[in-house]
Design a protein around this motif. Structure first.
Motif, mmCIF file in Angstrom:
data_model
loop_
_atom_site.group_PDB
_atom_site.id
_atom_site.type_symbol
_atom_site.label_atom_id
_atom_site.label_comp_id
_atom_site.label_asym_id
_atom_site.label_seq_id
_atom_site.Cartn_x
_atom_site.Cartn_y
_atom_site.Cartn_z
ATOM 1 N N PHE A 18 51.327 48.740 25.287
ATOM 2 C CA PHE A 18 51.221 47.501 24.526
ATOM 3 C C PHE A 18 50.086 46.651 25.096
ATOM 4 N N VAL A 19 49.347 46.019 24.184
ATOM 5 C CA VAL A 19 48.189 45.210 24.564
ATOM 6 C C VAL A 19 48.085 44.042 23.593
ATOM 7 N N TYR A 20 47.645 42.873 24.096
ATOM 8 C CA TYR A 20 47.297 41.744 23.245
ATOM 9 C C TYR A 20 45.785 41.729 23.020
ATOM 10 N N PRO A 21 45.318 41.198 21.899
ATOM 11 C CA PRO A 21 43.869 41.088 21.710
ATOM 12 C C PRO A 21 43.180 40.296 22.809
ATOM 13 N N TRP A 22 43.847 39.246 23.330
ATOM 14 C CA TRP A 22 43.197 38.432 24.361
ATOM 15 C C TRP A 22 43.115 39.137 25.708
ATOM 16 N N ASP A 23 43.825 40.265 25.863
ATOM 17 C CA ASP A 23 43.627 41.075 27.067
ATOM 18 C C ASP A 23 42.278 41.783 27.044
ATOM 19 N N VAL A 24 41.753 41.999 25.838
ATOM 20 C CA VAL A 24 40.555 42.814 25.652
ATOM 21 C C VAL A 24 39.331 41.959 25.349
ATOM 22 N N GLY A 25 39.474 40.989 24.445
ATOM 23 C CA GLY A 25 38.342 40.155 24.067
ATOM 24 C C GLY A 25 37.771 39.405 25.257
ATOM 25 N N GLY A 26 36.493 39.537 25.478
ATOM 26 C CA GLY A 26 35.834 38.870 26.592
ATOM 27 C C GLY A 26 35.918 39.607 27.906
ATOM 28 N N ASP A 27 36.580 40.758 27.928
ATOM 29 C CA ASP A 27 36.655 41.569 29.148
ATOM 30 C C ASP A 27 36.136 42.964 28.836
ATOM 31 N N PRO A 28 34.872 43.232 29.072
ATOM 32 C CA PRO A 28 34.298 44.524 28.702
ATOM 33 C C PRO A 28 34.886 45.695 29.475
ATOM 34 N N HIS A 80 41.400 39.182 33.732
ATOM 35 C CA HIS A 80 40.389 38.735 32.772
ATOM 36 C C HIS A 80 39.325 37.890 33.469
ATOM 37 N N PRO A 81 38.049 38.110 33.168
ATOM 38 C CA PRO A 81 36.993 37.353 33.858
ATOM 39 C C PRO A 81 36.904 35.886 33.461
ATOM 40 N N ARG A 82 37.564 35.485 32.366
ATOM 41 C CA ARG A 82 37.423 34.102 31.886
ATOM 42 C C ARG A 82 38.686 33.260 31.995
ATOM 43 N N HIS A 83 39.854 33.878 32.105
ATOM 44 C CA HIS A 83 41.087 33.100 32.132
ATOM 45 C C HIS A 83 42.182 33.892 32.826
ATOM 46 N N ASP A 100 42.639 28.768 19.364
ATOM 47 C CA ASP A 100 41.574 29.264 20.234
ATOM 48 C C ASP A 100 42.023 30.390 21.159
ATOM 49 N N TRP A 101 43.334 30.713 21.166
ATOM 50 C CA TRP A 101 43.782 31.840 21.982
ATOM 51 C C TRP A 101 43.446 33.192 21.334
#
Length: 390
Positions: free
Chosen positions: A6-16, A46-49, A80-81
């Protein structure tokens, strides 16, 4: 055994690095949230949050405006999440890493819907509304959930879907600062506190030969010794019959089972009508049809005749697989859902052994909850466990 994380989109977006990290676990698939309830989630790498707060239930992609135009009940877009097409962007990145993407769709669990449309909520025998729990007997709510299932499940490039909360939700709710555990309700008390007395359900009980006012009074009377701590409220369905009386208990269950079964049939049919050939449809499920929650209570034989299979909670033991295995035909998917986050009660370091026990009880696949929430140490346990299985 095929495994999906299981994964959320915010786990992936912004983390290459995220897609390769998930693929490196040894899973063949990801189950990526496309519609999800409110939550507060860690993102430990995550590099941003480090914390994401999803303020309300939302779809994590742009909904089809034409589908929802003029309708009172419609999905909410994320803030914005998960801006824009967060789902689509994450799905593309995960697919580029060689992972098959399936959607994860949460349906009858939506606090904002209940807050803005109070009449849609389950109402208990005391008149309290549960804003997180849409009543699945109401025609407008059923239409909304069916259309949401089809839209959120069949996202571009998805190979299948897993439908969560496609059934009755009730008192139990993983809610921030929850304070409902002061009295041990057990299965029986949970059921009585989850019976709905909205106008549609009151009419439904009437169709089963029950007077709704008398039923509500009987529920309150049955629960009174439970509140005093003078009577146990466990005992499964037999406990419900003991508290409420067998005739009344079974009449309420007949109404609720019918509403859940027909909604499940309609939602799966809508998904299949919108999906390409070979699209897999699974339900998060519990084999006791009177149970409420994210793992919808179902009749195993019925649901396996409707969907391609089920995702079954197996953390702490895989016994819930047995009723499904007894009814499963060849080709049915029985996915054992194992928590792999130590801080949430999971045991990633015993994954291989836990998976083997689940396989012995009929599991054909694994679901791992949750690659985005787990620590680096937990993920290493997953990698080791999956390698041992292969």
């Amino acid at each position: 055994m095929k495994a999906s994380a299981f994964v959320y989109p915010w786990d992936v977006g912004g983390d290459p690095q995220a897609p390769a990290r998930v693929a490196d676990l040894g899973v063949a698939q990801v189950t990526l949230a496309a519609a999800y309830h409110s939550t507060r989630a860690l993102t430990p790498r995550h590099p941003r949050h480090r914390v994401v707060t999803a303020e309300h239930a939302a779809v994590l992609y742009p909904p089809d405006a034409a589908r929802w135009e003029g309708r009172g009940l419609r999905p909410y877009e994320a803030g914005d999440w998960a801006p824009g097409d967060a789902y689509g962007e994450a799905a593309a990145a995960l697919a580029d890493a060689g992972l098959q993407v399936h959607t994860w769709v949460v349906l009858a669990h939506n606090s904002r819907l209940g807050a803005e449309h109070p009449h849609t909520s389950v109402v208990n025998a005391y008149g309290d509304r549960y804003p997180w729990a849409p009543c699945i007997a109401q025609p407008a709510t059923r239409a909304y959930l069916t259309d949401l299932a089809a839209e959120a499940a069949v996202r571009p490039g998805a190979h299948g879907t897993e439908l969560e909360s496609l059934g009755w939700y009730g008192l139990a709710h993983l809610h921030a600062h929850d304070k409902t555990g002061g009295v041990a309700l057990g299965d029986a008390g949970q059921y009585l506190m989850s019976l709905c007395f909205c106008p549609d359900c009151r009419a439904g009980y009437g169709g089963q030969g029950l007077d709704a006012d008398a039923l509500a009074a009987a529920v309150r009377t049955a629960l009174e010794p439970v509140w005093r701590g003078a009577a146990p409220s466990d005992g499964g369905w037999a406990g419900v019959e003991k508290l409420l009386g067998a005739a009344a208990a079974n009449a309420t269950r007949a109404w609720r089972d019918d509403r859940a079964r027909t909604l499940q049939e309609a939602a799966v049919s809508a998904v299949r009508a919108a999906a390409p050939d070979g699209f897999q449809v699974l339900l998060h499920a519990d084999p006791e049809s009177y149970h409420c929650g994210a793992n919808a209570g179902v009749d195993p034989a019925h649901i396996l005749s409707v969907a391609d299979g089920v995702v079954v909670p197996c953390t702490g033991g895989a016994g819930l697989l047995t009723p499904f295995a007894e009814q499963a035909a060849d080709g049915a998917v029985l996915a054992a859902n194992l928590t792999v986050v130590s801080g949430m009660g999971g045991s990633p370091r015993t994954l291989a052994a836990d998976a083997a026990r689940a396989r012995d009880l009929g599991a054909t696949e694994l679901r791992l909850y949750h690659a985005g929430l787990a620590s680096d140490g937990d993920l290493e346990g997953v990698r080791t466990g999956l390698a041992a299985l292969t």
